[in-house]
Each structure stands twice: as C-alpha cells, then as structure tokens.
Design a protein around this motif. Structure first.
Motif, PDB file in Angstrom:
ATOM      1  N   PRO A  65       0.038   5.020  -0.813  1.00 57.47           N
ATOM      2  CA  PRO A  65      -1.053   5.928  -1.178  1.00 57.47           C
ATOM      3  C   PRO A  65      -0.749   6.704  -2.450  1.00 57.47           C
ATOM      4  N   GLN A 108       0.837  -1.195   0.000  1.00 55.10           N
ATOM      5  CA  GLN A 108       0.000   0.000   0.000  1.00 55.10           C
ATOM      6  C   GLN A 108       0.872   1.244   0.000  1.00 55.10           C
ATOM      7  N   HIS A 136      -1.671  -0.170  -4.859  1.00 52.62           N
ATOM      8  CA  HIS A 136      -2.383  -0.910  -3.818  1.00 52.62           C
ATOM      9  C   HIS A 136      -2.574  -2.342  -4.313  1.00 52.62           C
TER      10      HIS A 136
END
Length: 186
Positions: A118, A116, A122
C-alpha cells in the motif's frame, strides 16, 4: 513435466526480475533473522524502495493446501516488517482470488504476479497459463479404423494398389477415414 522446486524458484525469480519497477531481486536462503521454518528471505529493490519478503515455496497448490499455507504465512510474518510471498509453479485464477483477498503477495512460474505494498507498489498480472508440452493427438492410425485399414493393407499385399473406395470396402473403414489414414501413413 513436474518442475523441481529449484526450477520453480528460478522461474519465479526471473518473472520478478522482468517486472518494470523491480531493479534487483536478492534471495537470501539463510539469514539469522529469518525464522527457520521459512524457505528464504527475499528483498525486492524497486522504484519505491526495498520490499522485504519471507518466502514460502509450494507447488501443485489446491484450495485446501492453500488454506493451510495462508495460516503458516500469517504466523511467519507476525511481528516482522516483512510480508509473506508465496512462490508456486501455478496459481489458478480461483486461488489467486483467495490470495488477493487474504492480502498475500504471490508469483508463479507461469508468470502470474500479485505484489501489493500500500502506497508503494501495486503489480498484478493474471491469466497466464502454465506452459504445457503440446499434447500428442491420438492419430487415426492408432484408432480402430486405422488399425483395420493397416491390417487390410498388410493381409492383402496387392491392396496397396487399390483405390480408396476399394480399400474402404475391403477394410470396412469409411471412405473419408481412408484418405486421412493414408495421408498419415505417408
């Protein structure tokens, strides 16, 4: 079969390489910019650019050990642009939830993955079970009924020519079990 740390590492790296967005996985065991207590530095080259990780390899994780690892990981990555990455033989669904909640990326040898970044990437693969060797079922032959029948066959040599019904009677074993045990003997 207990995997060695090297086997776990290799399996985790293979699982990372198999991910579609991942172009290259570069593991740097010793890098002078890596804190000495960190197992390794790992650079993932992806469609979204290079992602730098500080790697911690831990096997046979349980909840208390995981809490300790989370504290370690938080300490390592403080003040760096690297994220912690936990590699393990198996991360159970409960432990995976805890890691995701703590925003810690992980990969296990069974194929569970949480990456992950951001705005960049992901990846989440969950529900993979560790590959176990097929369990050896306890066969009827080695259970009391099987041993009783085996004894009857050995003690009364001509018993081998008896019908299943007769064998059940002389051995004290249920008729249904006799058929199973004879099949196993064959």
């Amino acid at each position: 079969a207990m995997q060695t740390e090297h086997e776990i590492l290799e399996a985790c790296l293979a699982n990372l390489r198999a991910l579609d967005p991942v172009k290259d996985v570069d593991l740097r065991e010793r890098d002078n910019r890596v804190p000495p207590e960190v197992d390794a530095k790992l650079v993932l080259s992806t469609d979204a650019g290079q992602l730098v990780y500080l790697v911690e390899l831990k096997r046979t994780l349980n909840a208390p050990r995981l809490e300790h690892v989370l504290l370690q990981l938080a300490r390592y990555s403080r003040g760096t642009n690297a994220k912690p990455l936990l590699l393990s033989d198996y991360v159970s669904p409960q432990l995976a939830e805890r890691l995701i909640q703590a925003n810690v990326n992980f990969v296990d040898a069974a194929g569970n993955v949480y990456i992950q970044w951001p705005g960049k990437l992901h990846i989440q693969i969950q529900g993979q079970r560790p590959k176990k060797l097929p369990e050896t079922r306890t066969e009827r032959l080695s259970q009391p009924s099987g041993l009783k029948l085996l004894f009857a066959l050995l003690a009364q040599a001509p018993a081998i020519s008896k019908s299943y019904r007769d064998l059940a009677r002389v051995s004290g074993v249920a008729l249904g079990s006799v058929a199973w045990i004879i099949r196993e003997l064959k």
